[in-house]
Motif scaffolding. Structure first.
Motif, PDB file in Angstrom:
ATOM      1  N   ARG A   1       0.838  -1.204   0.000  1.00 24.06           N
ATOM      2  CA  ARG A   1       0.000   0.000   0.000  1.00 24.06           C
ATOM      3  C   ARG A   1       0.866   1.244   0.000  1.00 24.06           C
ATOM      4  O   ARG A   1       1.864   1.321   0.720  1.00 24.06           O
ATOM      5  N   ALA A   2       0.460   2.225  -0.810  1.00 20.63           N
ATOM      6  CA  ALA A   2       1.138   3.525  -0.838  1.00 20.63           C
ATOM      7  C   ALA A   2       0.619   4.392   0.309  1.00 20.63           C
ATOM      8  O   ALA A   2      -0.273   3.997   1.071  1.00 20.63           O
ATOM      9  N   HIS A   3       1.179   5.610   0.447  1.00 17.70           N
ATOM     10  CA  HIS A   3       0.767   6.510   1.525  1.00 17.70           C
ATOM     11  C   HIS A   3      -0.703   6.905   1.407  1.00 17.70           C
ATOM     12  O   HIS A   3      -1.361   7.184   2.423  1.00 17.70           O
ATOM     13  N   ASP A   4      -1.202   6.924   0.179  1.00 16.90           N
ATOM     14  CA  ASP A   4      -2.597   7.303  -0.015  1.00 16.90           C
ATOM     15  C   ASP A   4      -3.559   6.128   0.150  1.00 16.90           C
ATOM     16  O   ASP A   4      -4.764   6.266  -0.066  1.00 16.90           O
ATOM     17  N   GLY A   5      -3.020   4.955   0.526  1.00 16.31           N
ATOM     18  CA  GLY A   5      -3.866   3.791   0.738  1.00 16.31           C
ATOM     19  C   GLY A   5      -4.099   2.949  -0.498  1.00 16.31           C
ATOM     20  O   GLY A   5      -4.691   1.871  -0.402  1.00 16.31           O
ATOM     21  N   GLN A   6      -3.644   3.422  -1.642  1.00 16.00           N
ATOM     22  CA  GLN A   6      -3.828   2.658  -2.870  1.00 16.00           C
ATOM     23  C   GLN A   6      -2.872   1.463  -2.909  1.00 16.00           C
ATOM     24  O   GLN A   6      -1.734   1.551  -2.452  1.00 16.00           O
ATOM     25  N   ILE A   7      -3.356   0.341  -3.435  1.00 15.48           N
ATOM     26  CA  ILE A   7      -2.527  -0.869  -3.547  1.00 15.48           C
ATOM     27  C   ILE A   7      -1.655  -0.755  -4.786  1.00 15.48           C
ATOM     28  O   ILE A   7      -2.151  -0.588  -5.896  1.00 15.48           O
ATOM     29  N   ARG A   8      -0.340  -0.834  -4.567  1.00 15.00           N
ATOM     30  CA  ARG A   8       0.611  -0.653  -5.663  1.00 15.00           C
ATOM     31  C   ARG A   8       1.232  -1.965  -6.131  1.00 15.00           C
ATOM     32  O   ARG A   8       2.016  -1.970  -7.077  1.00 15.00           O
ATOM     33  N   GLY A   9       0.913  -3.065  -5.475  1.00 15.17           N
ATOM     34  CA  GLY A   9       1.504  -4.339  -5.869  1.00 15.17           C
ATOM     35  C   GLY A   9       1.382  -5.346  -4.743  1.00 15.17           C
ATOM     36  O   GLY A   9       0.514  -5.235  -3.879  1.00 15.17           O
ATOM     37  N   ALA A  10       2.275  -6.333  -4.766  1.00  9.99           N
ATOM     38  CA  ALA A  10       2.227  -7.383  -3.750  1.00  9.99           C
ATOM     39  C   ALA A  10       3.623  -7.976  -3.558  1.00  9.99           C
ATOM     40  O   ALA A  10       4.431  -8.012  -4.500  1.00  9.99           O
ATOM     41  N   VAL A  11       3.866  -8.407  -2.319  1.00 12.99           N
ATOM     42  CA  VAL A  11       5.083  -9.162  -1.992  1.00 12.99           C
ATOM     43  C   VAL A  11       4.675 -10.613  -1.784  1.00 12.99           C
ATOM     44  O   VAL A  11       3.784 -10.902  -0.988  1.00 12.99           O
ATOM     45  N   MET A  12       5.354 -11.519  -2.489  1.00 19.70           N
ATOM     46  CA  MET A  12       5.014 -12.940  -2.415  1.00 19.70           C
ATOM     47  C   MET A  12       6.201 -13.720  -1.862  1.00 19.70           C
ATOM     48  O   MET A  12       7.344 -13.523  -2.293  1.00 19.70           O
ATOM     49  N   VAL A  13       5.925 -14.602  -0.916  1.00 19.54           N
ATOM     50  CA  VAL A  13       6.948 -15.452  -0.309  1.00 19.54           C
ATOM     51  C   VAL A  13       6.562 -16.905  -0.573  1.00 19.54           C
ATOM     52  O   VAL A  13       5.435 -17.319  -0.296  1.00 19.54           O
ATOM     53  N   PHE A  14       7.507 -17.675  -1.101  1.00 18.63           N
ATOM     54  CA  PHE A  14       7.275 -19.068  -1.471  1.00 18.63           C
ATOM     55  C   PHE A  14       8.038 -19.979  -0.510  1.00 18.63           C
ATOM     56  O   PHE A  14       9.271 -20.017  -0.534  1.00 18.63           O
ATOM     57  N   HIS A  15       7.318 -20.697   0.341  1.00 16.43           N
ATOM     58  CA  HIS A  15       7.925 -21.637   1.288  1.00 16.43           C
ATOM     59  C   HIS A  15       7.904 -23.033   0.668  1.00 16.43           C
ATOM     60  O   HIS A  15       6.828 -23.566   0.371  1.00 16.43           O
ATOM     61  N   ASP A  16       9.077 -23.633   0.489  1.00 14.55           N
ATOM     62  CA  ASP A  16       9.172 -24.978  -0.071  1.00 14.55           C
ATOM     63  C   ASP A  16       9.000 -26.003   1.053  1.00 14.55           C
ATOM     64  O   ASP A  16       9.858 -26.141   1.929  1.00 14.55           O
ATOM     65  N   ILE A  17       7.871 -26.713   1.055  1.00 18.14           N
ATOM     66  CA  ILE A  17       7.589 -27.711   2.093  1.00 18.14           C
ATOM     67  C   ILE A  17       7.656 -29.123   1.516  1.00 18.14           C
ATOM     68  O   ILE A  17       7.103 -30.055   2.102  1.00 18.14           O
ATOM     69  N   THR A  18       8.371 -29.271   0.400  1.00 20.88           N
ATOM     70  CA  THR A  18       8.470 -30.587  -0.234  1.00 20.88           C
ATOM     71  C   THR A  18       9.087 -31.605   0.705  1.00 20.88           C
ATOM     72  O   THR A  18       8.608 -32.739   0.829  1.00 20.88           O
ATOM     73  N   ARG A  19      10.169 -31.215   1.392  1.00 19.24           N
ATOM     74  CA  ARG A  19      10.836 -32.131   2.305  1.00 19.24           C
ATOM     75  C   ARG A  19       9.912 -32.535   3.446  1.00 19.24           C
ATOM     76  O   ARG A  19       9.889 -33.703   3.860  1.00 19.24           O
TER      77      ARG A  19
END
Length: 444
Positions: free
Chosen positions: A179-197
């Motif tokens: 979110r920017a200072h004006d509250g508008q959504i400017r994108g996203a942060v994505m985290v990928f957890h590998d739980i294969t093991r």
């Protein structure tokens, strides 16, 4: 006005013009040089360079301008230094994360990734500047991005990737809106957890519980059946009781062996077994091993062939554990050999390792089973192994003991021609114990 007056006026004007020209030349020379210096100074600042000096020889106005420029330059340097430190910290953080990280803008265009994400998706090209769908070719990831940006809420999903480009992976994907200072959504942060093991370990755990339950079911069912028979028929004769008691004793011994192997394997895997290393001569050890084996009259006759070079250096091993390894391998070799049974024990030196081989002339192992024979409870011939008293843990124990000696073990086999178990152990020249322990191969 007479001529003399006009001449004086003309001379005066000429004199004033000369003075004006001289003054203009002086001003142009002085200020022109200052302006040239000021021009070069601003060009250096615009290029991000630090000027050697901010001093310009000129009037006070030029001095004030250069002082302000010096403050601007100092501030720019400070901002650049802070930016470099932030970039360094961010790069170090991303490079050392075990999770994959991706930052996208509101148009789903990838703006930032770390190396782990490239490895997770086996990306050969840099995805920066391309959309998520173009980069990853995964519609489910694109959907998570879309829902995060449109909904403005944290999204967390478990996804299984079965693409032909990478091996099957199980991921937990967390997406947080930016979110920017004006509250508008400017994108996203994505985290990928590998739980294969973790998924693989869960499957192993389930299989282990299932296998243990299966191994326990048969003897417990037999005990229960015979106990019910005893309860319903208290007047059974000794002759009638004898085969039942013998069957219970046999299954009790097998159940006890299973429990002992489970405890042994658990201690080995948890590194709870304290090693007691001694120097061992393989030629003497093989000979003693065969002599003790031949005393076991209940076993089928076996022809042994021993091959060890005369200059074979001693091994530094935990003798009791190594003896356990060889006995397990001999029992397997005999159980799966075909008459006339022949077992070959050989040892050679390969660089800084000793290579020990236990070869039989048995039925062999199919290629599909070969990679799995060191797994717990894995049996190639399930019925035959169970009837021979095996618990299905022998080779798993062998592998753990060899790994604890910083060695490796693998199998070579051809169906119908036999199997060879190959052990590689490091040679140690600087022995901690000068005495040579030949050891006894008999297990009491």
């Amino acid at each position: 006005m007479d001529i003399s007056a006009h001449l004086l006026i003309t001379l005066f004007v000429i004199f004033e013009l000369i003075q004006l020209l001289v003054f203009w030349g002086f001003i142009r020379h002085r200020y022109g040089l200052s302006l040239q210096q000021l021009k070069r100074l601003t060009e250096q600042l615009a290029a991000g360079l630090r000027p050697k000096s901010y001093y310009i020889n000129g009037p006070p106005l030029v001095g004030h301008v250069t002082q302000n420029l010096e403050r601007v330059g100092t501030r720019l340097e400070e901002i650049q230094r802070q930016q470099q430190e932030e970039d360094f910290n961010l790069n170090v953080l991303l490079a050392n994360m075990v999770e994959g990280v991706m930052v996208v803008d509101q148009r789903h265009v990838v703006r930032l990734v770390n190396d782990e994400l490239l490895n997770l998706f086996n990306l050969k090209q840099n995805p920066l500047g391309r959309t998520v769908l173009e980069s990853l070719r995964e519609a489910r990831v694109e959907m998570i991005v879309r829902e995060t940006i449109l909904g403005g809420q944290l999204q967390e999903r478990e996804v299984t990737l079965e693409s032909t480009a990478v091996a099957m992976r199980h991921l937990v994907i967390s997406a947080v809106p930016i979110r920017a200072h004006d509250g508008q959504i400017r994108g996203a942060v994505m985290v990928f957890h590998d739980i294969t093991r973790l998924k693989q370990l869960e499957v192993v755990r389930q299989e282990f519980v299932s296998n243990v339950s299966h191994e326990l079911r048969t003897p417990l069912a037999i005990f229960r059946g015979y106990l019910e028979t005893f309860a319903d028929n208290p007047g059974l004769s000794r002759e009638e009781l004898k085969p039942m008691i013998e069957a219970m004793r046999r299954h009790s011994n097998r159940l006890n062996a299973l429990v002992e192997d489970l405890l042994s394997l658990t201690r080995l895997e948890s590194k709870q077994v304290k090693a007691n290393y001694s120097s061992l001569r393989l030629d003497a050890f093989f000979q003693q091993l065969v002599r003790d084996w031949e005393k076991r009259r209940d076993l089928a006759e076996v022809a042994f062939e021993l091959k060890t070079p005369k200059d074979m250096p001693p091994l530094e091993v935990d003798v009791l554990r190594f003896e356990q390894v060889m006995l397990n391998l001999l029992e397997n070799a005999v159980a799966y050999s075909t008459p006339p049974r022949k077992i070959v024990l050989s040892a050679t030196v390969d660089g800084d390792h000793a290579e020990i081989r236990v070869a039989d002339n048995g039925v062999g192992i199919p290629p599909g089973d070969l990679p799995h024979i060191f797994e717990r409870f894995y049996r190639v011939d399930k019925g035959r192994s169970r009837n021979s008293g095996g618990t299905g843990l022998g080779l798993a124990i062998v592998q753990q003991i060899i790994l604890s000696h910083k060695g490796t073990v693998h199998a070579e086999s051809e169906v119908g021609k036999g199997t060879t178990i190959v052990i590689r152990l490091p040679l140690t020249q600087d022995l901690r114990h000068p005495e040579l322990v030949e050891g006894s191969a008999s297990r009491k």
